[in-house]
Write an enzyme that holds these catalytic residues in place. Structure first.
Site, PDB file in Angstrom:
ATOM      1  N   GLU A 178       0.838  -1.201   0.000  1.00 17.38           N
ATOM      2  CA  GLU A 178       0.000   0.000   0.000  1.00 17.38           C
ATOM      3  C   GLU A 178       0.873   1.252   0.000  1.00 17.38           C
ATOM      4  O   GLU A 178       1.978   1.259   0.540  1.00 17.38           O
ATOM      5  CB  GLU A 178      -0.894  -0.025   1.242  1.00 17.38           C
ATOM      6  CG  GLU A 178      -1.866   1.141   1.343  1.00 17.38           C
ATOM      7  CD  GLU A 178      -2.712   1.104   2.604  1.00 17.38           C
ATOM      8  OE1 GLU A 178      -3.771   1.758   2.623  1.00 17.38           O
ATOM      9  OE2 GLU A 178      -2.323   0.415   3.581  1.00 17.38           O
ATOM     10  N   LYS A 200      -9.439   1.816  -2.626  1.00 24.37           N
ATOM     11  CA  LYS A 200      -9.707   1.256  -1.302  1.00 24.37           C
ATOM     12  C   LYS A 200     -11.093   1.663  -0.810  1.00 24.37           C
ATOM     13  O   LYS A 200     -11.439   2.844  -0.804  1.00 24.37           O
ATOM     14  CB  LYS A 200      -8.634   1.743  -0.331  1.00 24.37           C
ATOM     15  CG  LYS A 200      -8.717   1.175   1.072  1.00 24.37           C
ATOM     16  CD  LYS A 200      -7.540   1.691   1.899  1.00 24.37           C
ATOM     17  CE  LYS A 200      -7.528   1.145   3.306  1.00 24.37           C
ATOM     18  NZ  LYS A 200      -6.367   1.658   4.070  1.00 24.37           N
ATOM     19  N   CYS A 226      -5.379  -3.312   2.599  1.00 23.57           N
ATOM     20  CA  CYS A 226      -5.166  -3.087   4.030  1.00 23.57           C
ATOM     21  C   CYS A 226      -6.437  -3.262   4.881  1.00 23.57           C
ATOM     22  O   CYS A 226      -6.865  -4.379   5.117  1.00 23.57           O
ATOM     23  CB  CYS A 226      -4.537  -1.715   4.238  1.00 23.57           C
ATOM     24  SG  CYS A 226      -3.684  -1.534   5.841  1.00 23.57           S
TER      25      CYS A 226
END
Length: 276
Positions: free
Chosen positions: A40, A114, A155
């Site tokens: 990330e 995300k 994540c």
């Protein structure tokens, strides 16, 4: 397929980070990697929104993305960019935390923003409000390659199992979870969460991670957990990158996906129920 997970300690200087990633990609290809995965915010890890506004770019002119497309083409590899921090044209000025999948011609074949924002109070000293600086994505994504079908995530997404179930039911055999995981929550939850996502879906989980204490010219320094991880569909940990920067290699046989799902076919056992 042979995959390489790059574990890095990104600073808030994109040019510096790009040089480190380029060198690691070349090393990974030299060791036979056909797929290379970065973590990330590969281009810039920063807690300063002011600094990010000054040095980040829009996707169309981001130097890191241009350079990584070039190296994917040069090395003839599939390159999974865990994510880049990018400017958007949103009226509120928030950034995008965006994954890219590059084919061996250096073309972008998939993007993923995300979805779940890390807005948490880990402790009195460690708080995060990711949604203040980043706008959440709205679309789950899979990408089909000659090696198999990959489901994209980033994540904090890992705490939302319904996303991974949807990716697996749409065809994903490998779940990508690039991360810059908090050192505190990583020590408590990282391995357990990734193993759970693999077991629940019968997928491989591939998670390239940021690690260590990140240099910062502006704002507070962050510390991330490391431990880039690859988990098999039955839940075994196949590779753990520890806490040092470097490369973790793993050979993946997708026949294990079929085997795990045949033994426990839970993806086809959904049953409707009334809410509590």
């Amino acid at each position: 397929m042979r995959a390489a997970l790059l574990q890095i300690t990104s600073s808030d200087d994109p040019a510096e980070n790009l040089k480190a990633v380029r060198d690691l990609v070349r090393e990974a290809v030299g060791e036979g990697a056909e797929i290379v995965c970065t973590p990330e915010v590969t281009n810039c890890l920063s807690t300063s929104r002011t600094h990010q506004k000054a040095i980040l770019h829009h996707e169309a002119d981001d130097p890191s993305l241009v350079a990584l497309c070039e190296i994917a083409s040069e090395m003839k590899i599939w390159l999974f960019i865990g994510s880049l921090a990018l400017k958007t044209h949103d009226g509120d000025g928030r950034f995008a935390n965006r994954s890219f999948v590059l084919n061996p011609e250096g073309k972008i074949v998939a993007r993923y923003d995300k979805i779940h924002m890390f807005d948490v109070d880990v402790s009195k000293e460690e708080t995060y409000r990711e949604s203040d600086g980043y706008r959440p994505g709205t679309e789950a994504r899979i990408v089909r390659t000659p090696f198999g079908c990959f489901g994209l995530s980033i994540c904090y997404d890992v705490r939302f199992p319904h996303l991974y179930r949807a990716l697996a039911q749409a065809g994903a055999e490998v779940l990508m979870v690039p991360a810059a995981f908090s050192h505190v929550t990583g020590a408590a939850h990282w391995h357990t969460l990734l193993r759970a996502r693999a077991i629940e879906t019968g997928c491989f989980v591939v998670a390239a991670a940021q690690t260590g204490t990140h240099p910062a010219s502006h704002g507070a320094k962050r510390k991330t957990y490391g431990h880039s991880l690859v988990v098999a569909p039955w839940g075994e940990i196949l590779a753990d990158g520890g806490t040092d920067p470097g490369i973790t290699y793993v050979d993946i046989d997708l026949k294990e996906v079929e085997s795990a799902r045949r033994r426990v076919p839970s993806l086809s056992h959904d049953w409707s129920f009334e809410g509590p």
